[in-house]
Write a protein that holds these residues in place. Structure first.
Motif, PDB file in Angstrom:
ATOM      1  N   UNK A  14       0.817  -1.209   0.000  1.00  0.00           N
ATOM      2  CA  UNK A  14       0.000   0.000   0.000  1.00  0.00           C
ATOM      3  C   UNK A  14       0.850   1.257   0.000  1.00  0.00           C
ATOM      4  N   UNK A  15       0.199   2.360  -0.364  1.00  0.00           N
ATOM      5  CA  UNK A  15       0.768   3.698  -0.216  1.00  0.00           C
ATOM      6  C   UNK A  15       0.125   4.338   1.000  1.00  0.00           C
ATOM      7  N   UNK A  16       0.953   4.896   1.859  1.00  0.00           N
ATOM      8  CA  UNK A  16       0.452   5.537   3.077  1.00  0.00           C
ATOM      9  C   UNK A  16       0.755   7.029   3.017  1.00  0.00           C
ATOM     10  N   UNK A  17      -0.279   7.834   3.250  1.00  0.00           N
ATOM     11  CA  UNK A  17      -0.132   9.285   3.366  1.00  0.00           C
ATOM     12  C   UNK A  17      -0.486   9.631   4.794  1.00  0.00           C
ATOM     13  N   UNK A  18       0.399  10.346   5.492  1.00  0.00           N
ATOM     14  CA  UNK A  18       0.205  10.554   6.921  1.00  0.00           C
ATOM     15  C   UNK A  18       0.786  11.904   7.360  1.00  0.00           C
ATOM     16  N   UNK A  19       0.429  12.293   8.578  1.00  0.00           N
ATOM     17  CA  UNK A  19       1.113  13.417   9.191  1.00  0.00           C
ATOM     18  C   UNK A  19       2.593  13.091   9.359  1.00  0.00           C
TER      19      UNK A  19
END
Length: 328
Positions: free
Chosen positions: A183-188
């Motif tokens: 997966x691709x994770x976008x986070x703070x």
């Protein structure tokens, strides 16, 4: 800076990782496995490296210190670092069951922002699943008892996943990525994680990996979280755009190119492109550059109109949709 910045990710060799990021995405590491690649990162635990331009070879942290935050855009005017962290994650084994604190708790106890994140499922083996919050509301007492009795998975919301699905995970949500998911994770921009349950695994030192039970008891949301909205793709000239999610910390879309798509990097925010599939050509006011699977490109705010052409190219586009600071 009015040119695109190609970035080299920072690889992490956590024990649960595989080798798909090396074999399929061209990531390089001397380690035996690559669990994560931090594609856009400006954090004390890892900072992307510039691959292009006069500052090639510097870390993104060094680039920001030298040039200031103007390239991030006016929506990031209060930031002293890049406010988002974007990863590729290859889970060959189950990750620990964990939770992240909100901003107030994290700043007080860890000295950095909390961690709201989202996962875009790039690929998943048949039957692969993740844990996404609780399957019912529980008391703090039951939560603690189940951690001690190692029956926590019984009250978790287990979800089988398919490629293309999105899971938005607000801070305080118990969660875990299951084996067989990429997966691709976008986070703070935070690396604060409270591990609650880890299947009794031991680290490279032979010791049980530490748990963070008391802090998890402080921050966990003990009620189920609502399902993430799965927005449909919308046709645009030359391709399609599918909204993933937009929150106070970040916004992301999946862009699929059939011929050529055009966007504009306005002065309010940077654009970041993470190529998940196919090849293409990036055209900006400064010229053209090839794109391939695994590429990570930062387009400075105010760069202006740009385009990506190339049939079958698919990428995640991330930006700051509203004013923020890294301490929000």
């Amino acid at each position: 800076m009015t040119e695109p910045i190609f970035l080299q990710g920072i690889c992490k060799d956590y024990l649960w990782g595989g080798n798909r990021l090396r074999e399929e995405y061209g990531k390089q590491s001397d380690a035996d496995k690559i669990a994560e690649s931090w594609e856009l990162a400006c954090h004390k635990d890892g900072s992307s490296i510039l691959k292009s331009g006069p500052d090639a070879g510097k870390t993104l942290r060094e680039y920001l210190d030298a040039h200031g935050p103007a390239f991030l855009g006016t929506n990031c005017a209060g930031c002293t670092t890049v406010p988002v962290l974007i990863k590729l994650i290859d889970a060959k084994q189950d990750l620990s069951i964990q939770v992240h604190p909100d901003d107030a708790y994290a700043m007080r106890t860890e000295g950095e922002p909390g961690k709201t994140e989202m996962w875009y499922i790039v690929d998943a083996a048949p039957g692969a699943a993740l844990y996404y919050g609780l399957n019912r509301t529980v008391t703090k007492e039951e939560f603690a008892q189940r951690i001690e009795a190692q029956t926590l998975p019984e009250i978790l919301n287990r979800v089988e996943v398919k490629p293309g699905e999105l899971y938005f995970i607000p801070s305080g949500t118990l969660h875990a990525i299951g084996a067989g998911i990429l997966l691709a994770e976008i986070q703070q921009n935070s690396n604060t994680t409270y591990r609650v349950y880890d299947y009794g695994r031991r680290g490279a030192d032979g010791k049980l990996r530490p748990l963070h039970i008391e802090k998890a008891l402080d921050v966990t949301n003990l009620s189920p979280v609502p399902p993430t909205t799965q927005y449909p793709a919308v046709q645009v000239p030359g391709g399609s755009v599918r909204k993933l999610e937009s929150c106070r910390y970040f916004a992301s879309d999946v862009v699929t190119v059939s011929e050529e798509v055009r966007f504009t990097a306005e002065p309010d925010s940077f654009h970041h492109l993470l190529v998940l599939e196919g090849e293409g050509t990036l055209e900006t006011p400064s010229g053209s550059a090839p794109l391939k699977k695994g590429d990570s490109v930062l387009l400075p705010a105010g760069l202006g109109q740009y385009s990506v052409r190339g049939s079958g190219c698919r990428y995640v586009l991330t930006y700051a949709a509203q004013p923020l600071s890294e301490q929000q």
